[in-house]
Design a protein around this motif. Sequence first.
Motif, PDB file in Angstrom:
ATOM      1  N   GLY A 118       3.394  13.814   4.891  1.00 52.70           N
ATOM      2  CA  GLY A 118       4.488  12.800   4.817  1.00 52.70           C
ATOM      3  C   GLY A 118       4.112  12.259   3.769  1.00 52.70           C
ATOM      4  O   GLY A 118       5.747  11.328   3.017  1.00 52.70           O
ATOM      5  N   VAL A 119       3.099  11.341   3.681  1.00 51.96           N
ATOM      6  CA  VAL A 119       2.804  10.213   2.862  1.00 51.96           C
ATOM      7  C   VAL A 119       3.099  10.518   1.406  1.00 51.96           C
ATOM      8  O   VAL A 119       3.280   9.876   0.347  1.00 51.96           O
ATOM      9  CB  VAL A 119       1.087   9.291   2.831  1.00 51.96           C
ATOM     10  CG1 VAL A 119       0.705   8.135   1.762  1.00 51.96           C
ATOM     11  CG2 VAL A 119       1.436   8.945   4.234  1.00 51.96           C
ATOM     12  N   VAL A 142       4.583  12.978   0.159  1.00 44.49           N
ATOM     13  CA  VAL A 142       5.789  12.942   0.453  1.00 44.49           C
ATOM     14  C   VAL A 142       7.105  11.469   0.027  1.00 44.49           C
ATOM     15  O   VAL A 142       7.336  11.703  -0.915  1.00 44.49           O
ATOM     16  CB  VAL A 142       7.470  13.863   1.416  1.00 44.49           C
ATOM     17  CG1 VAL A 142       8.509  13.746   0.933  1.00 44.49           C
ATOM     18  CG2 VAL A 142       6.516  15.485   1.180  1.00 44.49           C
ATOM     19  N   LEU A 143       6.624  10.771   0.261  1.00 41.97           N
ATOM     20  CA  LEU A 143       6.995   9.140  -0.022  1.00 41.97           C
ATOM     21  C   LEU A 143       6.967   8.839  -1.276  1.00 41.97           C
ATOM     22  O   LEU A 143       7.584   8.214  -2.183  1.00 41.97           O
ATOM     23  CB  LEU A 143       6.961   8.301   1.360  1.00 41.97           C
ATOM     24  CG  LEU A 143       7.095   8.632   2.593  1.00 41.97           C
ATOM     25  CD1 LEU A 143       6.821   7.830   3.681  1.00 41.97           C
ATOM     26  CD2 LEU A 143       8.827   8.441   2.539  1.00 41.97           C
ATOM     27  N   ILE A 144       5.014   8.846  -1.633  1.00 41.82           N
ATOM     28  CA  ILE A 144       4.688   8.589  -2.470  1.00 41.82           C
ATOM     29  C   ILE A 144       5.530   9.342  -4.310  1.00 41.82           C
ATOM     30  O   ILE A 144       6.129   8.831  -4.618  1.00 41.82           O
ATOM     31  CB  ILE A 144       3.056   8.952  -2.982  1.00 41.82           C
ATOM     32  CG1 ILE A 144       2.960   7.876  -2.356  1.00 41.82           C
ATOM     33  CG2 ILE A 144       2.983   8.549  -4.113  1.00 41.82           C
ATOM     34  CD1 ILE A 144       0.927   7.610  -1.803  1.00 41.82           C
ATOM     35  N   GLY A 156       8.271  10.765  -4.050  1.00 43.50           N
ATOM     36  CA  GLY A 156      10.126  10.378  -3.629  1.00 43.50           C
ATOM     37  C   GLY A 156      10.065   8.974  -4.508  1.00 43.50           C
ATOM     38  O   GLY A 156      10.867   8.872  -5.344  1.00 43.50           O
ATOM     39  N   GLY A 157       9.411   7.989  -4.194  1.00 45.60           N
ATOM     40  CA  GLY A 157       9.318   6.773  -4.595  1.00 45.60           C
ATOM     41  C   GLY A 157       9.041   7.238  -6.646  1.00 45.60           C
ATOM     42  O   GLY A 157       9.750   6.309  -6.913  1.00 45.60           O
TER      43      GLY A 157
END
Length: 72
Positions: A55-56, A58-60, A62-63
């Motif tokens: 999850g982390v 994917v967030l990174i 994505g950012g």
Amino acid sequence: MTEQREIDRKREELRQHLNEIEDRVNPKKVANRFVGRAQDSYNDDPTPWIAGAAGVAVLIVGGIALAIFGRK
């Protein structure tokens, strides 16, 4: 003489209590306990840790993608 023994006993109790408090609030010991619990948790079942790491990630990603492609 019994008064002195009582005083000595109370001092020893106080010393033990202060040592226990120091063990509980010492930042290095608190961190070591936290790391130990985290390691035990991972060893028991790594699935939540892997899911969290994914999850982390994917967030990174994505950012980063938003920062790169969002400028247009």
